[in-house]
Scaffold this motif. Structure first.
Motif, PDB file in Angstrom:
ATOM      1  N   CYS A   1      19.779  69.167 -48.279  1.00 15.85           N
ATOM      2  CA  CYS A   1      20.683  68.509 -49.333  1.00 15.85           C
ATOM      3  C   CYS A   1      20.128  67.477 -50.225  1.00 15.85           C
ATOM      4  CB  CYS A   1      22.023  67.848 -48.882  1.00 15.85           C
ATOM      5  SG  CYS A   1      23.051  69.073 -48.040  1.00 15.85           S
TER       6      CYS A   1
ATOM      7  N   LEU B   1      28.852  74.604 -49.544  1.00 16.20           N
ATOM      8  CA  LEU B   1      28.088  73.481 -50.089  1.00 16.20           C
ATOM      9  C   LEU B   1      26.787  74.099 -50.677  1.00 16.20           C
ATOM     10  CD1 LEU B   1      28.040  70.392 -50.955  1.00 16.20           C
ATOM     11  CD2 LEU B   1      26.898  70.033 -48.828  1.00 16.20           C
TER      12      LEU B   1
ATOM     13  N   ASP C   1      27.178  61.159 -51.862  1.00 17.40           N
ATOM     14  CA  ASP C   1      28.671  61.228 -51.520  1.00 17.40           C
ATOM     15  C   ASP C   1      29.268  62.453 -51.161  1.00 17.40           C
ATOM     16  OD1 ASP C   1      28.790  58.604 -52.148  1.00 17.40           O
ATOM     17  OD2 ASP C   1      29.279  58.724 -54.242  1.00 17.40           O
ATOM     18  N   ASN C   2      28.904  63.759 -51.923  1.00 18.17           N
ATOM     19  CA  ASN C   2      29.259  65.070 -51.475  1.00 18.17           C
ATOM     20  C   ASN C   2      28.793  65.395 -50.010  1.00 18.17           C
ATOM     21  OD1 ASN C   2      30.540  65.245 -53.940  1.00 18.17           O
ATOM     22  ND2 ASN C   2      28.784  66.051 -55.016  1.00 18.17           N
TER      23      ASN C   2
END
Length: 200
Positions: free
Chosen positions: A105, A166, A114-115
């Motif tokens: 990520c 995601l 934050d995600n």
């Protein structure tokens, strides 16, 4: 890993990812069948754990299988993704599965933390639970700490969906993440529809 070359999808390297995810999906459908059996027999009545285990002997084991195979699915995916998008050296680096997710990520996809943080905290708990089951060690009875009952089969499906969704939303070239998230979303919808159909 699946690769799209001019509209033709082919498999570049083999992994057991599909089989591992399938096992988690089967646990969810088996849990649904147990739930339907209990609902038809007892209505909406809440049963004590002992009674549930008599009625559905595999109820608790579905949690253990789902947790373990969810973690294994993600480990397989992380390794393949890092190898494909960074290097074999990076894939071979000693990292925990949550650290691999974080590396993907932050370092590869540059996703705002934050995600990632809320999902990362679930993955840390999942990793602890999987480690408990996969590397179970005995202890004096009074000191033995039983693993917390984290993550039902439904929650495991949700975690898998969240990870693959995601990744696919930040990397449209990752066909495995896209297709797996679509399958998992369909499983969630199927289960929700079957549960809703039970209501009078």
């Amino acid at each position: 890993m699946l690769v799209d070359e001019n509209g033709v999808i082919h498999q570049e390297r083999a992994s057991a990812l599909g089989e591992l995810v399938k096992i988690v999906i089967l646990q969810q459908y088996d849990k649904l069948n147990d739930f339907k059996h209990l609902y038809c027999k007892y209505g909406g009545k809440t049963l004590p754990k002992e009674q549930m285990e008599i009625e559905c002997p595999s109820w608790v084991s579905r949690w253990i299988v789902s947790q373990t195979f969810t973690a294994m699915s993600l480990e397989a995916f992380y390794f393949d993704y890092i190898q494909n998008n960074a290097s074999k050296t990076q894939a071979d680096k000693r990292r925990t599965p949550p650290q691999r997710f974080q590396y993907i990520c932050q370092d590869i996809l540059k996703i705002d933390s934050d995600n990632v943080d809320k999902l990362l905290s679930k993955l840390v708990l999942l990793d602890k639970t999987r480690t408990h089951w996969a590397h179970n060690k005995s202890a004096d009875f009074d000191n033995y700490k039983k693993v917390q009952e984290f993550f039902s089969p439904d929650e495991c499906i949700r975690i898998l969906f969240e990870v693959f969704d995601l990744i696919s939303s930040h990397d449209s070239s990752c066909i495995v993440a896209r297709e797996t998230s679509l399958i998992l979303k369909q499983v969630q919808n199927n289960v929700a529809n079957e549960v809703a159909a039970l209501a009078p």
